[in-house]
Scaffold this motif. Structure first.
Motif, PDB file in Angstrom:
ATOM      1  N   ASN A  30       0.842  -1.188   0.000  1.00  0.00           N
ATOM      2  CA  ASN A  30       0.000   0.000   0.000  1.00  0.00           C
ATOM      3  C   ASN A  30       0.882   1.246   0.000  1.00  0.00           C
ATOM      4  O   ASN A  30       2.096   1.169   0.155  1.00  0.00           O
ATOM      5  N   ARG A  32       1.320   3.660   2.086  1.00  0.00           N
ATOM      6  CA  ARG A  32       2.067   3.895   3.333  1.00  0.00           C
ATOM      7  C   ARG A  32       3.315   3.016   3.399  1.00  0.00           C
ATOM      8  O   ARG A  32       4.393   3.460   3.793  1.00  0.00           O
ATOM      9  N   GLN A  70      -7.369   4.180   0.684  1.00  0.00           N
ATOM     10  CA  GLN A  70      -6.166   3.350   0.669  1.00  0.00           C
ATOM     11  C   GLN A  70      -5.798   3.043  -0.779  1.00  0.00           C
ATOM     12  O   GLN A  70      -6.629   2.590  -1.559  1.00  0.00           O
ATOM     13  N   THR A  72      -3.370   0.819  -3.167  1.00  0.00           N
ATOM     14  CA  THR A  72      -2.577  -0.404  -3.171  1.00  0.00           C
ATOM     15  C   THR A  72      -1.983  -0.600  -4.562  1.00  0.00           C
ATOM     16  O   THR A  72      -2.662  -0.407  -5.563  1.00  0.00           O
TER      17      THR A  72
END
Length: 102
Positions: A30, A32, A70, A72
């Motif tokens: 992802n 982050r 999010q 990905t």
């Protein structure tokens, strides 16, 4: 040898793009996780992911998890093939350099 160096695809010409592609070799990550691995800023990482996606090297999926966005990323088959060809080219260059030293 110079011909091959000039043929390096744009995706492998920056440290950040190379780091992203290398990280994705082991599987989906992802945003982050990629940010932590590459230590890139949000803006720079986002811009490079977009370039890699547009070139077909990665697939980007956006979703909401617990009402939070999010992103990905995964390496595409094209991206994996291109990475393999890039590594093979580096190996050839290294062998040629070693042979010219002998």
């Amino acid at each position: 040898m110079i011909m091959e160096i000039n043929a390096i695809p744009e995706a492998f010409q920056t440290k950040l793009r190379l780091a992203v592609l290398s990280a994705l070799l082991t599987g989906e990550k992802n945003f982050r996780e990629l940010k932590g691995i590459t230590e890139a800023t949000d803006g720079n990482l986002g811009a490079q992911l977009k370039k890699l996606e547009e070139a077909g090297y990665i697939a980007v999926r956006k979703a909401f998890v617990n009402n939070k966005p999010q992103t990905t990323c995964t390496l595409t088959e094209f991206g994996r093939r291109q990475f393999k060809e890039y590594v093979e080219m580096l190996e050839r260059l290294f062998r040629q350099a070693e042979e010219s030293r002998d």
